[in-house]
Scaffold this motif. Structure first.
Motif, short mmCIF file in Angstrom:
data_model
loop_
_atom_site.label_atom_id
_atom_site.label_comp_id
_atom_site.label_asym_id
_atom_site.label_seq_id
_atom_site.Cartn_x
_atom_site.Cartn_y
_atom_site.Cartn_z
N ASP A 1 16.04 62.91 20.43
CA ASP A 1 16.89 62.57 19.65
C ASP A 1 18.58 62.67 19.92
N MET A 2 19.07 61.52 20.66
CA MET A 2 20.28 61.54 21.14
C MET A 2 21.41 61.98 20.08
N ALA A 3 21.18 61.62 18.62
CA ALA A 3 22.36 61.75 17.94
C ALA A 3 22.54 63.33 17.76
N VAL A 4 21.38 64.14 17.89
CA VAL A 4 21.33 65.58 17.87
C VAL A 4 21.51 66.21 19.07
N ALA A 5 20.85 65.87 20.26
CA ALA A 5 20.66 66.36 21.20
C ALA A 5 21.75 66.17 22.35
N ARG A 6 22.60 65.09 22.18
CA ARG A 6 23.69 64.60 23.13
C ARG A 6 24.85 65.68 23.21
N PHE B 1 13.01 65.52 19.19
CA PHE B 1 12.61 64.47 19.57
C PHE B 1 12.31 63.56 18.39
N ARG B 2 12.59 62.31 18.38
CA ARG B 2 12.25 61.24 17.52
C ARG B 2 11.22 60.54 18.06
N GLY B 3 9.88 60.55 17.88
CA GLY B 3 8.94 59.79 18.51
C GLY B 3 8.74 60.34 19.76
N TRP C 1 15.03 68.44 34.34
CA TRP C 1 14.38 68.30 33.14
C TRP C 1 15.18 67.98 31.97
N ARG C 2 16.45 68.14 32.09
CA ARG C 2 17.44 67.94 31.13
C ARG C 2 18.03 66.47 31.06
N VAL C 3 17.72 65.98 32.20
CA VAL C 3 18.16 64.55 32.53
C VAL C 3 17.36 63.49 31.87
N VAL C 4 17.86 62.69 30.98
CA VAL C 4 17.04 61.90 30.03
C VAL C 4 18.03 60.36 30.33
N ARG C 5 17.57 59.26 29.90
CA ARG C 5 18.02 58.19 29.88
C ARG C 5 19.01 58.01 28.86
N ALA C 6 20.00 56.99 28.52
CA ALA C 6 20.85 56.97 27.48
C ALA C 6 20.18 56.78 26.21
N ASP C 7 19.11 56.13 26.19
CA ASP C 7 18.35 55.76 25.07
C ASP C 7 17.39 56.98 24.66
N GLY C 8 17.39 58.18 25.12
CA GLY C 8 16.49 59.07 24.94
C GLY C 8 15.30 59.20 25.69
N SER C 9 14.94 58.25 26.24
CA SER C 9 13.55 58.06 26.93
C SER C 9 13.32 58.95 28.13
N LEU C 10 12.45 59.42 28.60
CA LEU C 10 12.32 60.37 29.56
C LEU C 10 12.06 59.66 30.86
#
Length: 48
Positions: free
Chosen positions: A36-41, A30-32, A4-13
């Protein structure tokens, strides 16, 4: 790393609402509808 921690590079699930709920429970920002990859990456360690 749990699936569940694996998300796409654009942050989509990749797994929809169940994945969102698990990530929410862990406090992932999350952003929408996307993580939010800027914070969670996770930082990449290029020395490994």
């Amino acid at each position: 790393m749990p699936w569940w921690r694996v998300v796409r590079a654009d942050g989509s699930l990749t797994q929809g609402e169940r994945q969102r709920a698990l990530l929410d429970d862990e406090g992932v920002p999350f952003r929408g509808a996307r993580v939010d990859m800027a914070v969670a990456r996770m930082p990449v360690d290029l020395t490994e």
